[in-house]
Design a protein around this motif. Structure first.
Motif, PDB file in Angstrom:
ATOM      1  N   ARG A  54       0.697  -1.185  -0.086  1.00 60.16           N
ATOM      2  CA  ARG A  54      -0.127  -0.033   0.037  1.00 60.16           C
ATOM      3  C   ARG A  54       0.890   1.287   0.092  1.00 60.16           C
ATOM      4  NH1 ARG A  54      -3.374  -1.265   4.274  1.00 60.16           N
ATOM      5  NH2 ARG A  54      -4.502  -2.620   2.780  1.00 60.16           N
ATOM      6  N   LEU A 114      -9.769   1.165  -5.451  1.00 64.65           N
ATOM      7  CA  LEU A 114      -8.802   0.924  -4.256  1.00 64.65           C
ATOM      8  C   LEU A 114      -9.806   1.230  -3.206  1.00 64.65           C
ATOM      9  CD1 LEU A 114      -5.706   3.272  -5.291  1.00 64.65           C
ATOM     10  CD2 LEU A 114      -5.982   0.907  -5.424  1.00 64.65           C
ATOM     11  N   THR A 118      -6.559   2.972   1.452  1.00 64.09           N
ATOM     12  CA  THR A 118      -5.413   3.154   0.509  1.00 64.09           C
ATOM     13  C   THR A 118      -5.490   4.363  -0.087  1.00 64.09           C
ATOM     14  OG1 THR A 118      -5.455   0.524   0.054  1.00 64.09           O
ATOM     15  CG2 THR A 118      -4.522   2.092  -1.594  1.00 64.09           C
ATOM     16  N   GLU A 257      -1.201  -7.038  -3.783  1.00 62.98           N
ATOM     17  CA  GLU A 257      -0.741  -6.227  -2.931  1.00 62.98           C
ATOM     18  C   GLU A 257       0.647  -6.723  -2.199  1.00 62.98           C
ATOM     19  OE1 GLU A 257      -2.833  -3.541  -0.336  1.00 62.98           O
ATOM     20  OE2 GLU A 257      -3.598  -2.216  -1.950  1.00 62.98           O
TER      21      GLU A 257
END
Length: 428
Positions: A54, A114, A118, A257
């Motif tokens: 992130r 997102l 984030t 991620e």
């Protein structure tokens, strides 16, 4: 504003040697790189790979935007040997483009799929970029006057504050949002309590009061002219950042991620070597700019010395990754990262190529042939995108490592070709 010219002439007599400036620049850049690595290390050790991903995604989104809009003013300042622009012109330009940058980041994150957390992290990181780039415009002034000790001390102060604040936020609260906010505060405090005084010492103006005297100091023509001059550099810088982040974008799309976090953590080790290269490049830029006009033979000789240094540093990195890669990754992050040692080796190979091409690019910058920079990164980015399409879906993290090597080979070839062409025309 006559005081500015007089003060800068006085400062020019106090310029340090290249060796001394490199020492100062290296100390500052190492401290800054160390603080950035500490942030990633703390998140990796006390958080999760998703948190590293992130944070890295935030860097990947904000960096290209601000690098484009900031049009590499620092390089323009450092090579402005005729003082065509005043510092206040650079400062106004930087703040106008920063405002536009924040708005663009807001548009980008609102259009991406997102989660809310984030999005907030990325927005706060854009504010941090604003504060960081305001510090950077003062570094351009210091570098122009070959006072890298000012740059170094500013970076050391900011780095120490950043390490203290981020450690507090991550270790005590395990809170990435708080860590990002406090990292931004470290830039703000450093600029207010250190950089402003050094700006006054060089220019003879109190920026905190002069900046509001828009009627007398603001020149739309100069601010716009700076943007036009630096536009090729801005495009080149944003493409360079975009190119470096292409593996993250594709890993985020094809994987998740978590893998972005693994890649980014190991990539930071590669970038740490780049800190030494950047320090030497920044110290050498004003010297190369003068030698290009005075002695092309000395200009080429200095570049050769820089390339040899880059090659030695790169080989050291390759050897360490080959024989101690597993141990290094386990100690720096966690044993979970050691299974990606092959990626580590690939990135060290890429680093060696990167260091060499960086110095050749620095020599190009010193010639003030700014348009050539744009061509280099357009070609490199096209190669990277095509490579990413074929390599990352098939080979994952290893594909990302191979992609970095491919992109830096392309950059080295194009940069060397343009450099040779410019020098050939100069000799004529």
């Amino acid at each position: 504003m006559q005081l500015l010219d007089k003060s800068q002439k006085n400062m020019s007599s106090k310029r340090f040697s290249l060796k001394r400036n490199f020492t100062y620049s290296l100390a500052g850049n190492l401290s800054y790189a160390f603080s950035q690595w500490i942030i990633v290390m703390l998140i990796a050790k006390f958080g999760t790979p998703e948190m590293v991903g992130r944070y890295s995604l935030g860097l990947a989104i904000t960096a290209p935007v601000f690098l484009f809009l900031n049009v590499n003013l620092r390089a323009i300042q450092a090579t402005d040997t005729k003082n065509e622009y005043q510092f206040i012109d650079y400062f106004y330009n930087r703040n106008i483009t920063n405002l536009i940058g924040v708005l663009i980041v807001l548009c980008i994150i609102s259009g991406l799929n997102l989660n809310k957390e984030t999005q907030i992290i990325i927005f706060i990181m854009s504010i941090c970029k604003v504060l960081e780039t305001i510090c950077d415009v003062s570094f351009g002034l210091f570098q122009q006057n070959e006072r890298m000790d000012y740059v170094s001390m500013s970076k050391i102060i900011q780095s120490l504050l950043s390490i203290f604040f981020v450690t507090f936020a991550i270790v005590t609260f395990n809170n990435l949002f708080l860590a990002v906010v406090l990292n931004g505060v470290s830039f703000l405090l450093t600029f207010i309590f250190y950089n402003l005084y050094k700006i006054y010492k060089i220019t003879g103006i109190k920026l905190e009061t002069e900046v509001f005297n828009i009627k007398n100091n603001f020149s739309y023509k100069k601010v716009w002219s700076l943007f036009v001059i630096g536009l090729p550099l801005g495009i080149a810088a944003s493409l360079d950042s975009f190119n470096a982040n292409i593996p993250r974008y594709f890993l985020q799309y094809f994987m998740n991620e978590k893998y972005v976090g693994y890649f980014s953590a190991i990539f930071f080790i590669m970038a740490s070597g780049g800190t030494i290269i950047t320090a030497l490049a920044q110290s050498a830029t004003p010297r190369l700019a003068r030698l290009y006009n005075e002695s092309i033979k000395q200009f080429a000789l200095l570049l050769k010395k820089l390339i040899v240094f880059a090659l030695v540093l790169g080989l050291i990195g390759i050897i360490l990754s080959l024989f101690f890669g597993d141990l290094i990754l386990s100690v720096l992050y966690s044993p979970d990262y050691s299974k990606f040692n092959i990626l580590f080796i690939l990135l060290m190979i890429a680093a060696t190529i990167w260091y060499i091409s960086s110095f050749i690019g620095t020599a190009l910058m010193a010639t003030r042939k700014f348009n050539s920079q744009m061509l280099i990164y357009i070609i490199t980015t096209v190669v990277s995108v095509i490579g990413a399409i074929f390599l990352i879906p098939s080979y994952g993290l290893l594909g990302a490592g191979l992609l970095i090597i491919l992109s830096h080979i392309a950059r080295l070839i194009v940069t060397t070709f343009i450099y040779c062409k410019i020098i050939k025309n100069r000799v004529r």
